[in-house]
Design an enzyme around this catalytic site. Structure first.
Site, PDB file in Angstrom:
ATOM      1  CE  LYS A  76     -12.033  -0.202   1.533  1.00  0.00           C
ATOM      2  NZ  LYS A  76     -11.025  -1.282   1.404  1.00  0.00           N
ATOM      3  CB  SER A 151      -7.885  -0.078   3.333  1.00  0.00           C
ATOM      4  OG  SER A 151      -8.529  -1.001   2.470  1.00  0.00           O
ATOM      5  CB  SER A 175      -8.220  -4.092   2.997  1.00  0.00           C
ATOM      6  OG  SER A 175      -7.015  -3.373   2.922  1.00  0.00           O
TER       7      SER A 175
END
Lengths: 490, 494
Positions: A76, A151, A175
């Site tokens: 990420k 997210s 997330s």
């Protein structure tokens, strides 16, 4: 190879059926082919990946390979990576190259994993749909007109579309679990403090926790085992011996009742109104399968869970408003081209560099910490946080694992909630309380909704029960094939 | 109305930079004077993803302070973020302590007034402390040499500070300075701060207000920021007090404000009013766990504390029979006390008074003239003890002692403890005590000074002293003055 499990990839690498360089190339080519459609990656590092793959091949040849040596993965884009852009999905950091690696990144490098690149995300991890990214929304591989969740939407979509076998993510209010559910894969957020936050760009420090994405519980177990471990550079990192979660998985044995004795708690509040019918049906079916595996289900109550969202939307923005202050244009990141004085430099740089959702949370956080409001908002939210944690502890005396839907609905259409942030906040109703309590949570695929989009089943356990959660999912995955289904894009 | 109708109320906030080798939340060095930004780590410049880790050495220094002033050292204290934007504050917040500081309460006894001016003018007073908390320093903004731009040096960012907050217990600038000096001496005494005010290691903010004599409510205060010398502290408070009194007597009102002292004009001027005050939005730092201090840790720190000035002063009076004035002077700093203690240990407790006289007299005067700290004295404590021993055993007279001291100061006699003996031997300064030799000298002097002999015999005692002086001179100062006195008198009165 594209659809192989990590165990299969390990065997293929160790038996020289494929080299790490070939494997990395295979996935890099898929990224080139499919990413324009999905937008799951912000940066792809072909040269770095191939160099790491060559080193992995040498280790494999030397017989010193570990579980992840030579396995491609993606990070990420809020994990700092030396020499590769770390944007956090923001214009503010669109030019930022970290001079150091996050602890998680160093651990995985040392394990010999091969990072292919950095995945798309909601700006500074603030969002539930990946639409707040400066780099554009991520498309759901199952239906590209729909959101991937957020997210960590880029990581989830990349794993679901097999652009990469495994990926890291972070989970502040859901997330990891929510995009895992939306994209039909497995994702785990461990106990707060298990994964070092050093080098993980902070959104809400007391809630942020690194996590793992994989097609299956087994793949997640292998990745998570390599991500955990005490880090003296993070004062909230827990000093505990590392666990091998993959080794702790019990080999399924069809025909027996492998989960006999396991008590699964079903929070009354999670099964009340608000859950979509197709989600309910898939969750109920999964629970039925759990009963068939020998588990018993028991109703439990989390009476304060309904207060999780308001508490979260005080605490997280409060911490966020302070964490975001370092992005001032002075030392790194975006600085406005023109400004009249210092205050103007700050306001223009931040106005230009940060997106609407980030600004909204900074404003909310600044407000709740202001003189005269602190007690009514921040302190009150902290009290709720304690009550919510106590609810879980009480429920966990009656059961071993808490189960329910990960999200109230399947993925929604891109743009559907663009004008209604509060509606989007409410979609995290089942996941947020887990972060407030600091407990581990996992989402695994358990079917499809009416629109053909995946449904996730969330499992929550007591502190440090990651091995139990992963094994509980692993047993279901032995008798179901949801985790092996692949979207047409893949 | 006059100045005496008003009561002055002062509280001080002192920032003492703790002398740890590394910063409070990072491993970067705290050494002063490096090239800009060479001692700023990833944490200090607040790179994304970096996190603070508390330096336990800084905590231990705060504990030493708390234990030294009899304060409560909190079992649990909490670090909080103080949020504001400034370029030399890289995170956009300072990590400090707000609701739960590590040191709570405590008191410091100060002596106000010039002790040398006599016991009557000086008085003791106890000043209560509110708290002392740990925090990180900011970097520096450099406004010169950048052609209209501002340079940022983050070397100082993250340097550990102990902010020491007093109650508004002081009633004059003299008391404020005495308190600041006492804190300054203490932090150096317990070795937690180098006290270097030029380098900013010890800085004071003064909260000043005035009220009518007899009033119970406090007046509105103004805070004078960043005073980095005791002289400026005194000047700034004196100016501020007069300004506040003049303002009130002219019918004006005091607005709460932060002011700066301009040493060139000797005036204070407003920096910001209460309306401009920041809302710092303090909240507990989620990156740091509460600081827990166990009883065992506290006990270890307590055991490692040196004897404190108050206790040492009492012991000097009790054990050595020194006056309060001597004991206070000799415990003014750790270095002086250590030096004196070493002299007495070598010379013997019975000689404590003469040791004190040498340390406070000739040595202090010589150091003062040479602008040297006692730690840099060319005459070591053991050398001075050696000198004292020769005086007390009558090997040399006090007057010759001063000569030997000067020689020691010049480095004659070498670096050894017995340097005084070496000088005495080399220069033949040993006191002459042979009566025959002294009598021979007396005879010579009497023969050469018939006029003085005549004067003495006619009743002028002064003439006797002149004759003693002549005999001493003839002996080149080596004759025992006591013996010269006795033998001369015997001869004259024979």
């Amino acid at each position: 190879m594209i659809h192989a499990s990590l165990a299969q990839l390990r065997r293929a690498l160790d038996s020289r059926q494929i080299s790490s360089v070939e494997l990395a190339t295979l996935f890099l080519d898929r990224i080139d082919a499919l990413n324009p459609q999905l937008n799951a990656f912000i940066s792809v590092d072909r040269a770095g990946a191939l160099s790491a793959a060559r080193a992995a091949d040498e280790r494999i040849a030397a017989g010193t390979a570990e579980a992840l040596t030579g396995i491609p993965l993606a990070h990420k884009d809020l994990f700092c990576t030396e020499g590769v852009l770390t944007t956090c999905g923001s214009k503010m950091l669109a030019n930022f190259v970290s001079p150091y690696d996050a602890h998680v990144v160093s651990l995985l490098k040392a394990a010999g994993a091969v990072s292919l690149g950095k995945t798309n995300m909601d700006e500074f991890a603030m969002g539930s749909s990946n639409e707040s990214s400066y780099y554009g929304a991520v498309s759901n591989p199952w239906k590209t007109t729909h959101v991937s969740g957020g997210s960590s939407g880029g990581s989830a979509a990349a794993v679901a579309a097999r652009l990469v076998p495994i990926a890291t993510g972070t989970d502040t209010g859901g997330s990891v679990r929510q995009p895992a559910a939306f994209c039909g894969i497995t994702g785990i957020k461990p106990t707060y403090g298990l994964v070092s936050r050093y080098g993980m760009i902070a959104y809400a420090s007391s809630l942020d926790q690194g996590g793992a994405f994989g097609a299956s519980a087994e793949d997640c177990a292998l990745l998570l085992s390599a991500m955990t471990g005490f880090d003296p550079r993070d004062s909230t990192s827990l000093e505990r011996a590392r666990e091998d979660y993959a080794a702790a998985l019990v080999a399924p044995d069809t025909g027996t009742k492998p989960l006999a004795g396991l008590r699964i708690g079903l929070p009354r509040e999670f099964f009340a109104e608000g859950m979509a019918d197709d989600v309910r049906a898939a969750v109920e079916a999964a629970l039925e399968q759990y009963r068939a595996l020998g588990a018993t289900t028991v109703e439990v109550s989390l009476p304060n869970a309904r207060l999780a969202i308001p508490a979260y939307y005080v605490i997280a923005p409060a911490e966020c408003s302070s964490n975001m202050s370092r992005f001032d244009g002075a030392r790194y990141g975006h600085r406005a081209a023109e400004y009249s004085d210092l205050a103007d430099m700050y306001s223009r740089s931040r106005a230009e560099g940060l997106g609407a959702e980030v600004k909204r949370r900074i404003l909310v956080g600044t407000y709740v910490l202001s003189h005269g409001y602190y007690d009514a908002y921040y302190l009150q939210a902290q009290r709720l946080r304690r009550l919510i944690a106590q609810d879980f502890q009480a429920a966990l005396t009656q059961c071993d694992v808490i189960a329910g839907p990960t999200t109230p609905t399947t993925a929604w259409a891109l743009g559907e909630m663009a004008d209604d942030p509060v509606q989007m906040y409410l979609s995290d109703i089942y996941t947020i309380a887990v972060n407030l309590a600091g407990l581990p949570g996992l989402s695994q695929p358990c079917g499809f909704g009416a629109d053909g989009l995946p449904v996730g089943l969330q499992l929550v356990g007591d502190y440090f029960s990651e091995a139990r959660l992963l094994n509980t999912a692993h047993q279901l995955q032995h008798v179901t094939d949801w985790h092996t289904r692949r979207p047409a894009t893949a | 109305m006059s100045r005496t109708d008003w009561e002055v109320v002062i509280g001080l906030e002192i920032h003492a930079q703790l002398n740890t080798a590394s910063k409070i939340f990072s491993g970067a060095s705290t050494a002063f004077g490096a090239e800009p930004n060479r001692q700023a780590s990833a944490v200090d410049i607040a790179l994304p993803g970096t996190l603070p880790v508390l330096n336990r050495g800084a905590v231990e220094r705060a504990m030493r302070f708390g234990l030294a002033i009899g304060a409560h050292v909190a079992e649990k204290s909490v670090f909080a973020r103080k949020n504001y934007f400034y370029p030399d504050l890289p995170k956009g917040y300072q990590i400090s302590q707000m609701d739960l500081p590590v040191v709570q309460g405590g008191e410091i006894t100060i002596r106000v007034g010039d002790a040398a001016g006599g016991e009557n003018q000086a008085y003791d007073k106890s000043v209560r402390l509110t708290r002392a908390h740990l925090e990180e320093d900011a970097g520096k903004s450099l406004h010169e040499d950048f052609h209209g731009m501002t340079g940022i040096d983050l070397n100082r960012a993250g340097t550990p500070l102990l902010e020491i907050v007093s109650e508004p217990d002081m009633r004059s600038s003299a008391e404020a300075v005495a308190y600041a000096r006492a804190v300054h001496a203490l932090v150096r005494w317990i070795d937690i701060c180098d006290g270097n005010m030029q380098e900013g290691s010890f800085r004071c903010d003064a909260n000043v207000s005035v009220r009518k004599q007899g009033a119970t409510a406090l007046g509105t205060r103004r805070e004078i920021k960043n005073l980095n010398s005791f002289r400026f502290l005194q000047q700034a408070i004196d100016y501020e007090v007069q300004w506040q009194i003049d303002t009130l007597e002219d019918g004006g009102r005091i607005e709460q404000a932060t002011v700066l002292f301009d040493p060139d004009s000797g005036e204070t001027r407003m920096m910001r009013s209460k309306e401009d005050a920041h809302d710092y939005r303090y909240f507990p730092d989620p990156d740091l766990l509460p600081l827990m201090i166990s009883a065992a840790w506290k006990a270890r720190v307590q055991a490692a504390l040196p004897e404190l000035p108050g206790a040492m002063k009492a012991r000097f009076m009790d054990e050595y029979g020194l006056s309060a004035y001597d004991a206070i002077t000799l415990t003014a700093t750790k270095e002086v006390a250590d030096y004196f203690q070493t002299v007495v240990s070598a010379a013997g407790a019975a000689q404590a008074k003469i040791c004190a006289n040498w340390v406070m007299g000739d040595l202090a005067a010589r150091l003062n003239k040479a602008e040297l700290e006692i730690a840099a004295s060319p005459v070591s404590a053991t050398q001075l003890a050696g000198l004292v021993a020769r005086i007390t055993d009558n090997t040399i007279s006090n007057a010759i002692g001063k000569k030997v001291f000067e020689a020691l100061w010049r480095g004659e006699g070498g670096a050894d403890a017995n340097a005084a003996d070496a000088i005495i031997d080399a220069q033949g300064l040993r006191q002459v005590t042979d009566s025959g030799a002294i009598e021979a000298l007396i005879d010579e002097v009497l023969a050469a000074n018939p006029k003085s002999v005549e004067e003495f015999r006619s009743g002028k005692e002064k003439a006797f002293n002149a004759l003693v002086g002549q005999v001493m001179k003839a002996s080149k100062g080596k004759a025992s003055p006591g013996q010269v006195n006795a033998l001369l008198r015997k001869k004259l009165e024979a």
